[in-house]
Design an enzyme around this catalytic site. Structure first.
Site, mmCIF file in Angstrom:
data_model
loop_
_atom_site.group_PDB
_atom_site.id
_atom_site.type_symbol
_atom_site.label_atom_id
_atom_site.label_comp_id
_atom_site.label_asym_id
_atom_site.label_seq_id
_atom_site.Cartn_x
_atom_site.Cartn_y
_atom_site.Cartn_z
ATOM 1 N N HIS A 72 3.523 85.741 11.448
ATOM 2 C CA HIS A 72 4.638 86.079 12.330
ATOM 3 C C HIS A 72 5.845 86.421 11.472
ATOM 4 O O HIS A 72 5.846 86.221 10.252
ATOM 5 C CB HIS A 72 4.946 84.929 13.296
ATOM 6 N N HIS A 74 9.031 85.307 11.165
ATOM 7 C CA HIS A 74 10.130 84.444 10.751
ATOM 8 C C HIS A 74 10.263 84.557 9.233
ATOM 9 O O HIS A 74 9.281 84.778 8.516
ATOM 10 C CB HIS A 74 9.884 82.994 11.166
ATOM 11 N N ASP A 76 10.702 82.601 6.654
ATOM 12 C CA ASP A 76 9.976 81.779 5.682
ATOM 13 C C ASP A 76 8.520 82.211 5.524
ATOM 14 O O ASP A 76 7.816 81.727 4.640
ATOM 15 C CB ASP A 76 10.069 80.286 6.036
ATOM 16 N N HIS A 77 8.082 83.143 6.358
ATOM 17 C CA HIS A 77 6.712 83.651 6.273
ATOM 18 C C HIS A 77 6.656 85.131 5.887
ATOM 19 O O HIS A 77 5.556 85.684 5.793
ATOM 20 C CB HIS A 77 6.000 83.461 7.614
ATOM 21 N N HIS A 155 3.735 80.002 19.526
ATOM 22 C CA HIS A 155 4.948 79.715 18.781
ATOM 23 C C HIS A 155 6.134 80.307 19.540
ATOM 24 O O HIS A 155 5.979 80.918 20.600
ATOM 25 C CB HIS A 155 4.827 80.301 17.364
ATOM 26 N N ASP A 222 2.566 78.467 12.141
ATOM 27 C CA ASP A 222 3.455 77.928 13.170
ATOM 28 C C ASP A 222 2.878 78.063 14.582
ATOM 29 O O ASP A 222 2.737 79.169 15.116
ATOM 30 C CB ASP A 222 4.796 78.643 13.094
ATOM 31 N N HIS A 280 3.401 73.455 4.930
ATOM 32 C CA HIS A 280 4.532 73.851 5.776
ATOM 33 C C HIS A 280 5.314 72.616 6.236
ATOM 34 O O HIS A 280 5.462 72.340 7.420
ATOM 35 C CB HIS A 280 4.028 74.660 6.981
#
Length: 318
Positions: A72, A74, A76-77, A155, A222, A280
């Site tokens: 996804h 976001h 941090d990914h 998520h 997530d 994570h």
């Protein structure tokens, strides 16, 4: 104390954890990033900020990458995608590298892949996911006898988990091959064609071999608990799964679309996972042993509470 060189490979199939933090990196945990070595394939999952540098520490070159798979969009990914793509271009990677992601995040993928000025020498194939199922292979992609699948998670943003399955094969029996008078190049011909005419008659591959079930890997980031988590994890040899929270904070986990260590370990136990990798982790926790203790209340298989640059081999075939 002896330290293994960063580029030392434990096995032809292993996971390298490049980063294990969640939303906020810490002094000891980089943003997400996970490289799966699977024979000729090297899949980079969820390249968060700093992934290119973590690859350097782990001894992983951009040339080795055969696919990038993003759960996804976001930060941090995905924020590390820009640097990784530019390194793929700089190093002149000759093969096509597919980039798989939720289709709703295409504008962010396009922005990350063209975020600054550089000479575009990379060969990418953007693959936006709109539904569950097999992820198509693309011309020029390096891959082996494997099938990659994606399934929609639950998520706060559209997210997909991934599962890699090796196609079932056969294990040749040397004694039966010798008894049938088959040796040398004829063994390869038999494996490829399924049957071979010999002076002693027709020999089928089933006559001189045993079934060899393929191995499997799942990557679940997530998400709240949902059907896709269970289907992705079902019976896999190695499961990499988020455990952002401890179970004492399960309400926070649910509200923010995440799992607890207890939930992740319960999935692994009930799905028959052989090796479990928890990762994570929220920056609110400072003691990794808490995650291990919580997971061990329900899971008794191989367990890794991941730290940056950990290498986890796929378990040997049963």
């Amino acid at each position: 104390m002896f330290q293994r060189p960063a580029n030392h490979r434990l096995a032809s199939r292993e996971l390298v954890a490049l980063g294990t933090a969640s939303q906020v990196p810490t002094r000891t945990r980089n943003h997400n990033g996970y490289a799966l070595f699977w024979d000729d394939e090297v899949i980079l999952f969820d390249p968060g900020e700093g992934t290119q540098r973590q690859m350097l520490h782990a001894g992983i070159s951009a040339t080795a990458l055969t696919r990038i798979a993003i759960t996804h969009l976001h930060g941090d990914h995905s924020l590390g995608l820009a640097g990784v793509v530019q390194r793929i271009s700089l190093d002149g990677v000759p093969h096509t590298v597919p980039v798989t992601f939720p289709a709703s995040g295409r504008r962010w993928i396009e922005a990350l892949c063209d975020s600054t000025a550089y000479y575009h020498q990379e060969h990418l194939a953007q693959q936006g996911l709109a539904h569950d199922g097999v992820v198509p292979r693309v011309p020029g992609e390096v891959h082996g006898p494997t099938v990659l699948r994606a399934a929609r998670l639950d998520h706060s943003l559209e997210a997909y988990g991934y599962r890699l399955d090796e196609v079932d094969g056969r294990r040749m029996d040397p004694d039966r091959l010798a008894a049938a008078g088959i040796s040398g190049p004829d063994v390869g011909r038999l494996a490829q064609e399924g049957a071979l005419d010999t002076p002693r008659g027709t020999v089928r591959v089933e006559d001189v071999s045993d079934p060899r079930p393929g191995q499997s890997f799942a990557f679940v980031m997530d998400t709240r608990l949902c059907d896709a988590v269970w289907s992705l994890a079902d019976g896999v040899d190695l499961l990499v799964i988020e455990s952002t929270f401890l179970d004492r904070d399960r309400d926070l986990a649910r509200d923010h679309g995440h799992l607890t260590a207890l939930q992740a370990a319960t999935v692994a136990a009930q799905c028959g996972v052989r090796s479990l990798v928890l990762t994570h982790f929220s920056q609110r926790y400072t003691d990794p042993e808490e995650f291990e203790k919580e997971a061990r209340t329900v899971f008794d298989g191989e367990l890794t509470v991941a730290a940056d640059l950990d290498r986890v081999p796929v378990p040997r075939r049963r």
